[in-house]
Design an enzyme around this catalytic site. Structure first.
Site, mmCIF file in Angstrom:
data_model
loop_
_atom_site.group_PDB
_atom_site.id
_atom_site.type_symbol
_atom_site.label_atom_id
_atom_site.label_comp_id
_atom_site.label_asym_id
_atom_site.label_seq_id
_atom_site.Cartn_x
_atom_site.Cartn_y
_atom_site.Cartn_z
ATOM 1 N N GLU A 50 24.655 -5.018 -8.797
ATOM 2 C CA GLU A 50 23.346 -4.785 -9.404
ATOM 3 C C GLU A 50 23.224 -3.275 -9.609
ATOM 4 O O GLU A 50 23.147 -2.509 -8.647
ATOM 5 C CB GLU A 50 22.249 -5.299 -8.464
ATOM 6 C CG GLU A 50 20.845 -5.047 -8.918
ATOM 7 C CD GLU A 50 19.831 -5.478 -7.865
ATOM 8 O OE1 GLU A 50 18.745 -4.876 -7.843
ATOM 9 O OE2 GLU A 50 20.117 -6.388 -7.065
ATOM 10 N N ASP A 61 10.693 1.394 -6.109
ATOM 11 C CA ASP A 61 11.838 1.784 -5.297
ATOM 12 C C ASP A 61 11.404 2.562 -4.061
ATOM 13 O O ASP A 61 10.430 3.301 -4.084
ATOM 14 C CB ASP A 61 12.810 2.654 -6.111
ATOM 15 C CG ASP A 61 13.455 1.892 -7.255
ATOM 16 O OD1 ASP A 61 13.649 0.674 -7.087
ATOM 17 O OD2 ASP A 61 13.755 2.507 -8.284
#
Length: 264
Positions: A50, A61
């Protein structure tokens, strides 16, 4: 067209284990090292790669990944570098490569143009954390045309109606998020993820993989008891940051040790 991502998950299941999905940002600490890092993961037990193109506003994030993506942007990363990276990685390994990206860069680049570039480079599909299937008609059409997988996210807060829509629109797997926002106690996260995977199964999900701040082999082992795979990001980025490719390989091997399912 057969999904390479689904095939990798099925192959892991046939071996009596869950899959390990490893995330790294493209271009960190530089483009070539990020390519070598992805191949290192593939050579050390990661079943699906990924890869994240750095983005200037990575709202979903954690700090370690944010710092890495900011460093990559400062070093000159451009979205088109994604295709170069995927092309070289897929030349060097048969492990399927998913690109995980916020939607705005794809939209600005051109949805069909990006889909064509990713398919031509050998990519397997996109994970799109900030767009829902009902807003993704153009991407769904492009993915059907190019054979790319569409991985949408599901959260515990999703209604049954929305989960059904996500399952029907996703290919490869459904990315299962145990909680949105700041994470709490690990036991609570596991309970939330387990319940969400069960709900996704009820709506017909063939494959569901879980990303919930998984950072060691015990976490992986717990997650693959009830899902098809464990998604790890921060622990791998930290290993690359602190110890380079050697440390990254060691960390991937350690995480992979948790994928074997206990015998019934």
């Amino acid at each position: 067209m057969t999904s390479r991502v689904s095939a990798a998950l099925d192959a892991a299941r046939a071996e009596g284990r869950g899959a390990l999905i490893g995330y790294l940002p493209i271009g960190y600490p530089d483009l070539q090292t990020s390519i070598d890092a992805a191949v290192t993961l593939a050579e050390n037990g990661v079943d699906i790669l990924e890869l994240g193109p750095p983005y200037s506003d990575p709202v979903m994030d954690g700090l370690v990944i944010q710092e890495a993506t900011q460093a990559a942007l400062a070093a000159g990363f451009r979205l088109r570098d994604t295709f170069e990276a995927v092309r070289e990685i897929t030349r060097r390994t048969s492990v399927p490569v998913l690109v995980m990206t916020y939607w705005n860069p794809i939209y600005q680049f051109g949805i069909d143009r990006f889909a064509d570039g990713l398919a031509e480079a050998g990519g397997a599909g996109l994970i799109t954390p900030d767009i829902t299937p009902d807003a993704a008609g153009e991407w769904i059409r492009a993915s059907e045309r190019t054979g790319l997988d569409r991985v949408f996210l599901a959260a515990p807060t999703s209604t049954d109606e929305r989960l059904k829509m996500i399952v029907e629109a996703s290919t490869g797997f459904v990315y299962t998020v145990s909680t949105m926002g700041i994470t709490g106690e690990r036991a609570d996260l596991d309970a939330a993820a387990r319940k969400l995977v069960s709900r996704l199964r009820e709506h017909g999900a063939a494959h569901a993989c879980v990303g919930i701040g998984i950072s060691n082999a015990d976490h992986v082992a717990g997650v693959v008891e009830y899902s098809d795979g464990a998604i790890v990001g921060t622990a791998l980025v930290r290993a690359l940051r602190d110890g380079g490719l050697e440390s990254l390989g060691e960390t991937a091997r350690a995480l992979s040790a948790g994928t074997a399912r206990a015998s019934n």
